[in-house]
Design a protein around this motif. Structure first.
Motif, PDB file in Angstrom:
ATOM      1  N   THR A 158      57.918 123.433  64.377  1.00  0.00           N
ATOM      2  CA  THR A 158      57.864 122.163  63.669  1.00  0.00           C
ATOM      3  C   THR A 158      56.956 122.323  62.462  1.00  0.00           C
ATOM      4  O   THR A 158      55.782 122.652  62.595  1.00  0.00           O
ATOM      5  CB  THR A 158      57.312 121.049  64.573  1.00  0.00           C
ATOM      6  N   LEU A 199      57.783 117.332  58.648  1.00  0.00           N
ATOM      7  CA  LEU A 199      57.315 115.982  58.431  1.00  0.00           C
ATOM      8  C   LEU A 199      55.961 116.002  57.748  1.00  0.00           C
ATOM      9  O   LEU A 199      55.255 117.011  57.760  1.00  0.00           O
ATOM     10  CB  LEU A 199      57.227 115.214  59.747  1.00  0.00           C
ATOM     11  N   GLY A 200      55.603 114.881  57.139  1.00  0.00           N
ATOM     12  CA  GLY A 200      54.393 114.820  56.338  1.00  0.00           C
ATOM     13  C   GLY A 200      53.314 114.004  57.004  1.00  0.00           C
ATOM     14  O   GLY A 200      53.541 112.913  57.503  1.00  0.00           O
ATOM     15  N   GLY A 201      52.101 114.541  57.011  1.00  0.00           N
ATOM     16  CA  GLY A 201      50.945 113.789  57.482  1.00  0.00           C
ATOM     17  C   GLY A 201      50.051 113.462  56.302  1.00  0.00           C
ATOM     18  O   GLY A 201      50.005 114.208  55.328  1.00  0.00           O
ATOM     19  N   LYS A 202      49.365 112.331  56.394  1.00  0.00           N
ATOM     20  CA  LYS A 202      48.536 111.912  55.267  1.00  0.00           C
ATOM     21  C   LYS A 202      47.176 112.590  55.330  1.00  0.00           C
ATOM     22  O   LYS A 202      46.455 112.435  56.296  1.00  0.00           O
ATOM     23  CB  LYS A 202      48.370 110.403  55.279  1.00  0.00           C
ATOM     24  N   ASP A 205      43.559 115.175  57.742  1.00  0.00           N
ATOM     25  CA  ASP A 205      43.532 114.574  59.083  1.00  0.00           C
ATOM     26  C   ASP A 205      44.934 114.410  59.636  1.00  0.00           C
ATOM     27  O   ASP A 205      45.193 114.698  60.803  1.00  0.00           O
ATOM     28  CB  ASP A 205      42.905 113.178  59.037  1.00  0.00           C
ATOM     29  N   GLY A 206      45.820 113.891  58.775  1.00  0.00           N
ATOM     30  CA  GLY A 206      47.182 113.616  59.223  1.00  0.00           C
ATOM     31  C   GLY A 206      47.899 114.899  59.622  1.00  0.00           C
ATOM     32  O   GLY A 206      48.531 114.966  60.679  1.00  0.00           O
ATOM     33  N   ALA A 209      46.349 116.260  62.826  1.00  0.00           N
ATOM     34  CA  ALA A 209      46.721 115.491  64.012  1.00  0.00           C
ATOM     35  C   ALA A 209      48.127 115.845  64.474  1.00  0.00           C
ATOM     36  O   ALA A 209      48.358 116.065  65.664  1.00  0.00           O
ATOM     37  CB  ALA A 209      46.633 113.987  63.724  1.00  0.00           C
ATOM     38  N   PHE A 210      49.070 115.922  63.535  1.00  0.00           N
ATOM     39  CA  PHE A 210      50.441 116.240  63.922  1.00  0.00           C
ATOM     40  C   PHE A 210      50.545 117.651  64.502  1.00  0.00           C
ATOM     41  O   PHE A 210      51.303 117.886  65.443  1.00  0.00           O
ATOM     42  CB  PHE A 210      51.400 116.087  62.742  1.00  0.00           C
ATOM     43  N   GLN A 213      49.210 117.628  67.979  1.00  0.00           N
ATOM     44  CA  GLN A 213      50.001 116.846  68.927  1.00  0.00           C
ATOM     45  C   GLN A 213      51.378 117.454  69.186  1.00  0.00           C
ATOM     46  O   GLN A 213      52.093 116.977  70.048  1.00  0.00           O
ATOM     47  CB  GLN A 213      50.174 115.416  68.405  1.00  0.00           C
ATOM     48  N   THR A 214      51.764 118.456  68.412  1.00  0.00           N
ATOM     49  CA  THR A 214      53.113 118.994  68.547  1.00  0.00           C
ATOM     50  C   THR A 214      53.050 120.473  68.908  1.00  0.00           C
ATOM     51  O   THR A 214      52.634 121.290  68.096  1.00  0.00           O
ATOM     52  CB  THR A 214      53.885 118.829  67.220  1.00  0.00           C
TER      53      THR A 214
ATOM     54  N   LEU B 132      48.533 106.827  64.936  1.00  0.00           N
ATOM     55  CA  LEU B 132      48.624 108.285  64.804  1.00  0.00           C
ATOM     56  C   LEU B 132      47.985 109.003  65.983  1.00  0.00           C
ATOM     57  O   LEU B 132      48.566 109.940  66.532  1.00  0.00           O
ATOM     58  CB  LEU B 132      47.946 108.702  63.486  1.00  0.00           C
ATOM     59  N   PHE B 133      46.790 108.546  66.374  1.00  0.00           N
ATOM     60  CA  PHE B 133      46.033 109.315  67.363  1.00  0.00           C
ATOM     61  C   PHE B 133      46.279 108.860  68.809  1.00  0.00           C
ATOM     62  O   PHE B 133      46.065 109.624  69.739  1.00  0.00           O
ATOM     63  CB  PHE B 133      44.537 109.248  67.065  1.00  0.00           C
ATOM     64  N   ASN B 166      56.947 114.255  68.388  1.00  0.00           N
ATOM     65  CA  ASN B 166      55.508 114.034  68.240  1.00  0.00           C
ATOM     66  C   ASN B 166      55.184 112.600  67.834  1.00  0.00           C
ATOM     67  O   ASN B 166      54.067 112.285  67.458  1.00  0.00           O
ATOM     68  CB  ASN B 166      54.894 115.029  67.259  1.00  0.00           C
ATOM     69  N   GLY B 250      55.980 109.810  59.173  1.00  0.00           N
ATOM     70  CA  GLY B 250      56.434 111.188  59.006  1.00  0.00           C
ATOM     71  C   GLY B 250      56.668 111.576  57.557  1.00  0.00           C
ATOM     72  O   GLY B 250      56.703 112.747  57.222  1.00  0.00           O
ATOM     73  N   ASN B 251      56.813 110.592  56.689  1.00  0.00           N
ATOM     74  CA  ASN B 251      56.853 110.801  55.249  1.00  0.00           C
ATOM     75  C   ASN B 251      57.816 111.889  54.799  1.00  0.00           C
ATOM     76  O   ASN B 251      57.440 112.840  54.125  1.00  0.00           O
ATOM     77  CB  ASN B 251      55.451 111.112  54.717  1.00  0.00           C
ATOM     78  N   SER B 262      61.930 111.371  60.922  1.00  0.00           N
ATOM     79  CA  SER B 262      60.927 110.987  59.940  1.00  0.00           C
ATOM     80  C   SER B 262      61.595 110.299  58.764  1.00  0.00           C
ATOM     81  O   SER B 262      62.733 110.594  58.438  1.00  0.00           O
ATOM     82  CB  SER B 262      60.181 112.218  59.431  1.00  0.00           C
TER      83      SER B 262
END
Lengths: 356, 313
Positions: A158, A199-202, A205-206, A209-210, A213-214, B132-133, B166, B250-251, B262
């Motif tokens: 991923t 996928l995109g995280g901000k 941190d984002g 986190a992803f 979590q994955t 998110l968390f 996720n 998911g942007n 996403s």
């Protein structure tokens, strides 16, 4: 009574407005800068220390590199900041000059069961193929051939990338474009690209986190962020064919190994630089100033601040996990200051002879 | 909406004149600000609108490197998340408010109502980070993965639940949005139900109606017109929400292919890319997205207005 109140309010407004103007147009006692978010913590810390040492306030607004470039072009700030160096012709067009302040880097982070930091090795080409969606599982031959002896699971990959435009993405995609012709033609390099997959995280941190979590995820974060969070990073092969760990020394080696003399306008990307222990995705962050400032005193004060930061700011930078510039690069930049920024025919910065 | 004296005040009453002028200028200022927003968005977005024309709305390619921009992906993402959030939040909001008005013991009603209103005060970034968390990992482990494992790839619902397990997807973003608009909607619903005259409710109960029948045939019909306004308020907020969605959607540009894919919304795209948009066309494209979002919101509210008008007639 009503009228008196309105008059009083008006007077208050005028006084506060005047004092607001006073701060800006008066003597160079408060310098204003804006731009990149990546160096914002170290600039803020430098400003705080500088203020208590020299009684000069430096306000830095972390509004993003794009905003920093726009504001310095519009002359609303004394200096702009960008993680992305401007090309020499762009500098020329706006009468700007740029110099580096600190170095950062980008580290690929992964989430694989049983895999420790630094255990997985990748090449730029393999990384590009992963982020392009060509390599879909962790036990793909392209990854497995680089990692003899590592038990890579048959997990789908991923891809996680930054969703916000960022200098980190710019460095990362520049590296991929330099290593993979396929990436260069299909995606290219920028602070926001059309990501082929994932996928995109901000923010860091984002993304982090992803990835956490994955299971089977791969992403990329700033070096400081990876270090502070103890992330599971992957190693990258550098130009010399080695796989150095991402450490401050490996980033400094990139800046020291780069040939700055062949970079007009300091337009340099510290991507895949030569050297045995060089981390391949490094980059400096830059300050932008006008070559012919309208206010010589303020330009001089800005240079005095960065002169001080070059001299006394390294420890602060290191504590925040930024990598200071090598001394050779600092000396080169100081030399440039004496000729690059000129007001009324005179250079605004003259190097005080250093004490022996 | 208390009915006061409607008649014109005698001329020469200075306070009344000043008051009237102040009110009129406030209203004018609001219209001027609105017009200013439209004009500046249109001017800012013009380079992109003139380059891509109508294709800007229908193309889903968004590539800052090659300067090709199409807004279809974010438009679809915005509409899906906002309407899904509304569908999730509406029955909940109705339930909460009816419970507070009809069934809740009086001693509890006040604290619960305050708690609902407090929910509205939580900043959206907190919802985003919680999503998110906390919510996304839980959702992935307990909903998404079991669904993925149970679903065949070829069935229609198998296609609907495909995605990276996720929790960062269109559906979770809608759930977060629903939670965010819930307090607004339930709080206004509650106020609305409280405006139903006690005599009407007593009459319904007197006829032998159960609470459910009372709610269905007296309470809800009485406030139906205003309810449309509440729904539109919630929808408007869901359309424009930025921070929380950015964290969890998911942007990914382009069309989402399933519920658990996403995506992106107009507001999240602007928030993500505005700070670093250096190219002239990139910035203009984001301004144009702003204009599109403005038009969508305006359209939604206009439709609401029409609906309310029809019911009144």
């Amino acid at each position: 009574m009503n009228r008196r109140m309105i008059l009083a309010l008006g007077a208050v407004a005028m006084v506060s407005g005047l004092s607001g103007c006073g701060g800006k147009s008066g003597a160079a006692n408060a310098l204003n800068g804006a731009g990149a978010t990546f160096p914002a913590p170290v600039y803020a810390k430098w400003a705080e220390t500088y203020r208590s040492a020299k009684s000069v306030a430096v306000n830095y607004q972390a509004i993003g590199s794009g905003g920093g470039i726009k504001q310095i072009e519009a002359k609303t700030v004394d200096f702009g900041a960008s993680d992305k160096p401007l090309k020499p012709e762009e500098l020329e067009k706006n009468g700007l000059y740029q110099f580096p302040t600190v170095i950062g880097g980008v580290v690929p982070v992964i989430n694989l069961p049983g895999i420790k930091p630094g255990q997985v090795r990748l090449t730029g080409q393999a990384l590009a193929d992963i982020f392009q969606g060509k390599v879909k599982t962790w036990n793909d031959p392209e990854i497995a051939s680089l990692n003899a002896g590592v038990a890579l699971p048959k997990l789908p990959i991923t891809v996680v990338h930054r969703s916000d435009g960022s200098g980190t993405s710019f460095m990362f995609t520049s590296y991929l474009a330099s290593q993979s012709a396929g990436w260069k033609s299909a995606v290219g390099a920028s602070d926001t690209v059309n990501w082929p997959t994932g996928l995109g995280g901000k923010g860091n941190d984002g993304v982090s986190a992803f990835v956490q979590q994955t299971v089977g995820a791969i992403g990329y974060v700033e070096y400081a962020y990876a270090k502070q969070n103890g992330a599971t990073y992957a190693l990258l092969r550098n130009q010399a064919g080695n796989y150095p760990a991402p450490t401050a020394d490996a980033f400094a080696a990139a800046a020291a190994g780069a040939d700055w003399s062949k970079a007009p306008g300091n337009y340099i990307m510290l991507i895949d630089q030569p050297g045995q222990d060089t981390w391949p995705i490094s980059g400096a962050t830059f300050i932008l100033m006008h070559k012919q400032p309208k206010d010589a005193a303020r330009a001089k004060a800005v240079l005095a601040f960065f002169d001080w930061a070059y001299t006394s700011g390294d420890d602060t930078a290191k504590k925040l996990d930024y990598v200071p510039l090598p001394d050779s690069v600092k000396a080169m930049v100081r030399q440039q200051w004496q000729t690059s920024i000129v007001a009324n025919g005179k250079p605004v910065y003259t190097r005080r002879p250093s004490k022996p | 909406m208390t009915a006061t004296t409607q008649g014109r005040v005698a001329p020469g009453n200075l306070a009344e004149t000043v008051f009237r002028i102040a009110c009129a200028s406030a209203a004018t200022l609001l219209l001027a600000a609105l017009a200013g927003v439209i004009v500046s968005l249109a001017i800012g977005g013009w380079p992109v609108l003139s380059t891509f024309g109508f294709g800007f709305l229908t193309s889903s390619e968004w590539n800052p490197v090659t300067d090709v921009y199409g807004a279809a992906g974010p438009i679809v993402g915005t509409l899906i998340t906002a309407f899904l959030a509304l569908i999730l939040a509406l029955p909940l909001a109705l339930g909460v408010s009816l419970f507070l008005v009809e069934f809740c013991p009086p001693a509890l009603a006040r604290p619960v109502a305050v708690a609902v209103e407090l929910l509205a005060g939580i900043p959206s970034i907190v919802y985003g980070m919680w999503g998110l968390f906390v919510f996304a990992p839980w959702f992935a482990a307990h909903v998404q993965v079991p669904l993925l494992l149970a679903a065949g790839d070829d069935t229609w619902w198998g296609k609907l639940v495909q995605g990276v397990p996720n929790g960062a997807n269109i559906f979770t973003a809608s759930v977060i949005l629903a939670i965010m608009i819930l307090p607004y909607m339930s709080s206004v619903f509650r106020e609305l139900f409280l405006t139903v005259p006690a005599t009407l409710r007593e009459a319904a109960y007197g006829l032998g109606c159960t609470p459910f029948e009372t709610a269905r045939s007296v309470l809800i019909p009485y406030v139906r017109r205003s309810m449309i306004g509440v729904v539109m308020l919630g929808l408007g907020r869901a359309l424009g929400e930025t921070m929380a969605v950015t964290f969890i959607i998911g942007n990914a540009h382009g069309f989402p292919h399933s519920m658990f894919d996403s995506g992106s919304t107009l507001a999240s795209t602007i928030a993500n890319e505005f700070a670093e948009a250096t190219g002239a066309l990139h910035g203009a494209a984001l301004m144009a997205l702003g204009l599109v979002l403005f038009c969508i919101t305006f359209g939604v509210l206009a439709i609401a207005r029409l609906l309310i008008g029809e019911k009144a007639a």
